[in-house]
Design a protein around this motif. Sequence first.
Motif, PDB file in Angstrom:
ATOM      1  N   LEU A 153     -32.162 -18.514 -28.192  1.00 35.57           N
ATOM      2  CA  LEU A 153     -32.293 -19.498 -28.921  1.00 35.57           C
ATOM      3  C   LEU A 153     -32.842 -18.854 -30.750  1.00 35.57           C
ATOM      4  O   LEU A 153     -32.431 -19.524 -31.446  1.00 35.57           O
ATOM      5  CB  LEU A 153     -33.728 -20.240 -28.652  1.00 35.57           C
ATOM      6  N   GLU A 154     -33.330 -17.566 -30.559  1.00 32.05           N
ATOM      7  CA  GLU A 154     -33.672 -16.968 -32.021  1.00 32.05           C
ATOM      8  C   GLU A 154     -32.242 -16.780 -32.486  1.00 32.05           C
ATOM      9  O   GLU A 154     -32.372 -16.817 -33.964  1.00 32.05           O
ATOM     10  CB  GLU A 154     -34.630 -15.982 -31.565  1.00 32.05           C
ATOM     11  N   GLN A 155     -31.317 -16.316 -31.719  1.00 33.35           N
ATOM     12  CA  GLN A 155     -30.373 -15.795 -32.652  1.00 33.35           C
ATOM     13  C   GLN A 155     -29.317 -16.788 -32.631  1.00 33.35           C
ATOM     14  O   GLN A 155     -27.860 -16.500 -33.093  1.00 33.35           O
ATOM     15  CB  GLN A 155     -29.648 -14.771 -31.649  1.00 33.35           C
ATOM     16  N   SER A 156     -29.519 -18.204 -32.155  1.00 34.43           N
ATOM     17  CA  SER A 156     -28.350 -19.164 -31.976  1.00 34.43           C
ATOM     18  C   SER A 156     -28.019 -19.604 -33.653  1.00 34.43           C
ATOM     19  O   SER A 156     -28.740 -19.688 -34.563  1.00 34.43           O
ATOM     20  CB  SER A 156     -28.902 -20.328 -31.353  1.00 34.43           C
ATOM     21  N   ALA A 157     -26.620 -19.940 -33.836  1.00 33.71           N
ATOM     22  CA  ALA A 157     -26.273 -20.499 -35.112  1.00 33.71           C
ATOM     23  C   ALA A 157     -26.419 -21.940 -35.236  1.00 33.71           C
ATOM     24  O   ALA A 157     -26.413 -22.396 -36.119  1.00 33.71           O
ATOM     25  CB  ALA A 157     -24.726 -20.290 -34.963  1.00 33.71           C
ATOM     26  N   THR A 183     -33.422 -14.333 -17.219  1.00 33.12           N
ATOM     27  CA  THR A 183     -32.899 -15.497 -17.689  1.00 33.12           C
ATOM     28  C   THR A 183     -33.617 -16.269 -19.021  1.00 33.12           C
ATOM     29  O   THR A 183     -33.500 -16.560 -20.102  1.00 33.12           O
ATOM     30  CB  THR A 183     -32.478 -16.512 -16.874  1.00 33.12           C
ATOM     31  N   LEU A 184     -35.199 -16.043 -18.709  1.00 31.98           N
ATOM     32  CA  LEU A 184     -35.954 -16.464 -19.782  1.00 31.98           C
ATOM     33  C   LEU A 184     -36.090 -15.757 -21.164  1.00 31.98           C
ATOM     34  O   LEU A 184     -35.814 -16.303 -22.045  1.00 31.98           O
ATOM     35  CB  LEU A 184     -37.404 -16.705 -19.195  1.00 31.98           C
ATOM     36  N   ASN A 185     -36.037 -14.505 -20.902  1.00 32.71           N
ATOM     37  CA  ASN A 185     -35.865 -13.446 -22.024  1.00 32.71           C
ATOM     38  C   ASN A 185     -34.871 -13.919 -22.890  1.00 32.71           C
ATOM     39  O   ASN A 185     -34.665 -13.749 -24.014  1.00 32.71           O
ATOM     40  CB  ASN A 185     -35.931 -12.028 -21.630  1.00 32.71           C
ATOM     41  N   LEU A 186     -33.597 -13.941 -21.825  1.00 34.03           N
ATOM     42  CA  LEU A 186     -32.277 -14.001 -22.829  1.00 34.03           C
ATOM     43  C   LEU A 186     -32.131 -15.397 -23.272  1.00 34.03           C
ATOM     44  O   LEU A 186     -31.711 -15.539 -24.304  1.00 34.03           O
ATOM     45  CB  LEU A 186     -31.198 -14.080 -21.438  1.00 34.03           C
ATOM     46  N   PHE A 187     -32.910 -16.492 -22.809  1.00 37.90           N
ATOM     47  CA  PHE A 187     -33.023 -17.719 -23.150  1.00 37.90           C
ATOM     48  C   PHE A 187     -33.753 -17.539 -24.803  1.00 37.90           C
ATOM     49  O   PHE A 187     -33.134 -18.180 -25.582  1.00 37.90           O
ATOM     50  CB  PHE A 187     -33.323 -18.867 -22.362  1.00 37.90           C
ATOM     51  N   ARG A 188     -34.670 -17.122 -24.593  1.00 41.67           N
ATOM     52  CA  ARG A 188     -35.608 -16.912 -25.885  1.00 41.67           C
ATOM     53  C   ARG A 188     -34.609 -16.278 -26.930  1.00 41.67           C
ATOM     54  O   ARG A 188     -34.727 -16.683 -27.967  1.00 41.67           O
ATOM     55  CB  ARG A 188     -36.812 -16.209 -25.628  1.00 41.67           C
ATOM     56  N   GLU A 243     -43.353 -28.324 -30.516  1.00 40.50           N
ATOM     57  CA  GLU A 243     -43.932 -27.118 -30.003  1.00 40.50           C
ATOM     58  C   GLU A 243     -43.117 -25.850 -30.097  1.00 40.50           C
ATOM     59  O   GLU A 243     -43.793 -24.820 -30.167  1.00 40.50           O
ATOM     60  CB  GLU A 243     -43.825 -27.281 -28.472  1.00 40.50           C
ATOM     61  N   TYR A 244     -41.681 -26.010 -30.795  1.00 39.93           N
ATOM     62  CA  TYR A 244     -41.180 -24.899 -30.758  1.00 39.93           C
ATOM     63  C   TYR A 244     -40.058 -25.192 -31.957  1.00 39.93           C
ATOM     64  O   TYR A 244     -39.306 -26.233 -31.931  1.00 39.93           O
ATOM     65  CB  TYR A 244     -40.517 -24.430 -29.701  1.00 39.93           C
TER      66      TYR A 244
END
Length: 892
Positions: A346-350, A338-343, A363-364
Motif C-alpha cells: 500500500l505504501e509503495q503502490s502507484a 501477508t499483512l506486512n507485505l500488504f502494508r 482511518e488511513y
Amino acid sequence: MEKPANAPHSAGLDNAQALPHLAQLGLLRYVRRNDASWQMLSVDEACSSILGLNAEQLCCSEHSYARCLYACNREQLHAEVQQQLSKRGFFRLHYYLQTPGGLHRVCETGQRQAADHDTLRGYLWLEPAPEEARQLQTLQTDNERLRSSLELYRKAQDSHLEHLARSRAQQDLLLAITKHAYHTASPLLEAGQMITRAACEVFNVNRIGAWRLQGSLLIPIALYQRDEGCFAKVDTLDIQLFPRYLKALQSGRSIDAHNAQQDPRTSELTLNYLKPLNISSMLDAAIRAEGQVVGVLCLEHQGETRHWQADEIAFAAALADQLSQALLLEERQQASSTLNLFRRALEQSASAVILVDRLGRIEYTNSRFSDITQYEPEQLNGQLLSEQEFLAPLAALLRQPHQTFGADHRWQGEFKSYRKDLAPYWAQLSLSRVLSEHGELTHYLGIFEDITQSKLDQQRIERLAYVDDLTGLGNRAYFLQELDDFFGSRDAHGEREACLMLIDVDNFKRINDSLGHQTGDKLLMALAKRLGNSVRQMGKLARLAGNEFAVLLEDCDLSAAHSVADEALDTLSKPLFFDNQLINLTVSLGLACAKQHAEDPPTLLKHAGLALHKAKSSGKNRACAFDESLIAEASYRLFLENNLHRALELGELEVHYQPKIHLGHGKLQGLEALLRWRHPEKGMIRPDQFISVAEETGLILPIGKWVIREACQMLKRLSSHGLDQVKIAINLSPKQFSEPDLAGAIAKILQEEGIDGKRLELELTESLLMDASQPLLDVLESLKSLGLSLAMDDFGTGYSSLSYLKKFPIDVLKIDRSFVMDIPQQEEDMEITAAVIAMAHNLRLNVVAEGIETREQLQFLRLHKCDIGQGYLFDKPLPPNELIERLKRYQR
C-alpha cells in the motif's frame, strides 16, 4: 481286515477281523509307520467320535498322533513292539493318549504289512482308565490350569511392559515436539517430517503420512517409509472418490481399522491404495482446526492384520493435535507476513489509497494519496470525509450508497477535484465496500489514479482527430459528428431545415499526375480558404476525403442552397496561380435537403453523393440536387454491376458486327465489333449503360480479351467463306491500357487463333490520347509491331488536337455520328466534317464516317472524298448467326 500273507497266525486278530462293525465295538483300524515317529498313515473315520480328533488331524503331519502320547517314551515303546514282532509276529501294548476328549488308556495291537515291513497295521481301542489314570488326568488338569494362569500372567506382564515402553516413547516424542522450535517458513512441513519419522519407530509401522485436506483433495505434507529410510513422493488424492472414508473421518476422532481392507470405513481405499501397498491395518487421526477437519495423520501397517491398542489410538490423536498446532502457527506466520507485505504494498503502490470507516471517518491514506492531493496522513486521519472540501466528490458518493454501489459492492468512475494548491486534477476511482466475516459493512476502500495527463492528452487527441492536417478544416469524423448533433437537435426541437452540399474538384487526379502532389496539396489549401471565406458564415465546412468537401447549411431550404452553390461555383472557378503558372479548376456539387430527402445522416450523405455523381456524369462544373430518380439510377447501376460479374461466365455477352463500306466503289471494307449484353430478364442492355460499369469494376479487362478472341474466331469463319480480306475493328477502353502487358496479351490471342494482326484494327478514344506519356507511346508502338492498325474514334467530340495525330501512330480517323446526323440541315456540321476529311487526307489518314442513315449524308460524304462509311443506311449491327448470310449481298 484281511489276514496278510505270510503273517503268523493270531487267534485274537482273526476273531477281531471276523467281527462286523468294529467301530461300534470301539475298535479303530489304523496303518502307521514302523518306527518311533508313530506317524499314522490312515485311521478309521470313527476316531472323531471316540478320540475327539478326526482322521485328517491324526494323519496330517509327522507328529500329530505322536504329540497325543502322554508320559511315555516312544523309543522304548517302539523297541517293545519290535521285540514282540520278532517273537510272535504281532504285538500288543498299552499307553496313555491325551486328546480333546480327555486322557485315555489305549490298547494297540497290530502286525507288519505283508508287502511292506516298514508299515504296521492293526487296531486301537480304549480301555477303562484305572485309578492311576484318573489321578494322572486330575493332576494334568491342575497343571494345565496352573500353566494357563502362568501364561496369562506372563502375557499380562509382557503387555504391561510393552505399554510402559510405548508410553515412555510416546511421552518422549510429545516432549520433543513440544520443545521443538520451528526454524523454517513452513512449520507444518517441519512438524510433519519430524512426527512421521519418529512415529514410525514408536508405533513400529513401516509407513506414516501426514496429509492436508483442501476442498476435496488430500495434499501430502510428509510421508515417511521406514524400510527405505526416506520420505516418499506421493500424489494428491481426490477424497471425493472415497465418501464413506471422508464421512468417518469427519464424524469421529480416529479411524482404527484393524482389517482395513474389510472395514467398511476404509474398504473404498482397497483397490487403488491399500492392496497395491500391501496395507492391512490403518490408524487415521483427524487433524482439526476450529472444529473442522483440515487434515489426517495416517498410520499404515503392512503384512498381517494388527489390533490397535487404546493408548496407540490416543497417542495418534495427540500427534494430530501437534500437527494442528503447527498448521495454526504457519497460518499465523503467513497472515503476519501477508499483512506486512500488504502494508508495504500500500505504501509503495502507484495508486492512491484511502480507507474510511462506515461513519465516514478517515482511518488511513498512503503516501501516493499525499503525492496527488498534497495532504499528509496526519492532516486527515481521524477527520470526517464530509468536512474535506477537496474530497467532496467522494463524500457525495458515500451519502447515497444504495444508488452508488451495485450488487457486487463496487463502483468505478472518474471524478475531478483540486489539490491543496488548488491545481485541478482528474482521477480514475474504484470504490468498494469492506464487509466483515458476517457480511456487515465496516469500511469503504477507495483506490484511485491520477489521470490528469492522459485526460489532457485525450482532449488534445480529440481535437486533432477532428481537424484535417492539410487544410485546417474539420475532417470527416468532425463532420459526421456535426450531422449527428444536428439530427439530434432536430428530433428534440422539431423539424429544422438544412441542406448538405458536397463539393468535388473535377479532374483532380490529372492535376496531381501532371503537376505533382505537392502542387495538388497547395491547390486544396487554396480551395479550402476560398470555401471558408464564401460559405463558412452560412454553415459548417469540412474536408471529407481527398478532393471532396462538404458544407452543412443549417436553417437553409433547397432554393437558398442553390444560390449558395452558384456562388461557390463562381468563386471556385476563378483561376489560381501556383508555381509560376495559372491553373483553371472546376468543381461539381451535389445537394440534398434534410427535410425533403433524408431522415438521418447516412441517408442525407448518400443522397447528396448521388446528386454529386449526377453532376459529374452530366458534364461537371455544375450543381445538381437530389431527386428520387437518382435512386432508381443507382439501383439499376448496382444491378448491372452485380449481374455483369456473371454475364461473361453464363454466355450472356454477344459480339455483333456492323459492316463498313468503301464509299468510292461500294465494296465491303470491314466490320466493327460491337459488344451487346442479352440479359435473361432485362433483355438487351445498351452498351452505354454497362460499359462504364465494366470499366469501374475492372471487368473490362477480361471482357476486352474475350471480344478480341471472338473477333479472331469470326475472322476465321469469314476466311472460310472467301472473305479473307475483311478487317474487324475493335474498340479499346482506356482502362484496358492499365494491363501490364496489353500487347503481349493480344499477341498471344492472335497466335492461339492463328490470325494475322493486319486483319485487326483497334479504335482508341481521345481521352486516352490526352495522356501523352512515353509509356503509352511504347504500348502503341508494340501494338503497331503486331501489324495492327490504329484508329482515333469519335474525333471532334473531346479535346481534339492535331498534336495527337502528329505524335501517335494513328492510321484511321473516325468522324463522330454527332457531326453526320445533322447533314445537310446544319451547315456548321457540314463545314466541320469537310474540314476534318481534308485535314486527315493531308495527313495521309483514312477517314471513316459513322452514323450514315440517309442518301443525302452519303452523297455529301462521297462529294468530299470520305473513304469509308457505316450506318443504318447500309446495315445495322448483325448477330454472328446472321452475319455471313447478310454479307453475301456486298461486293467483294
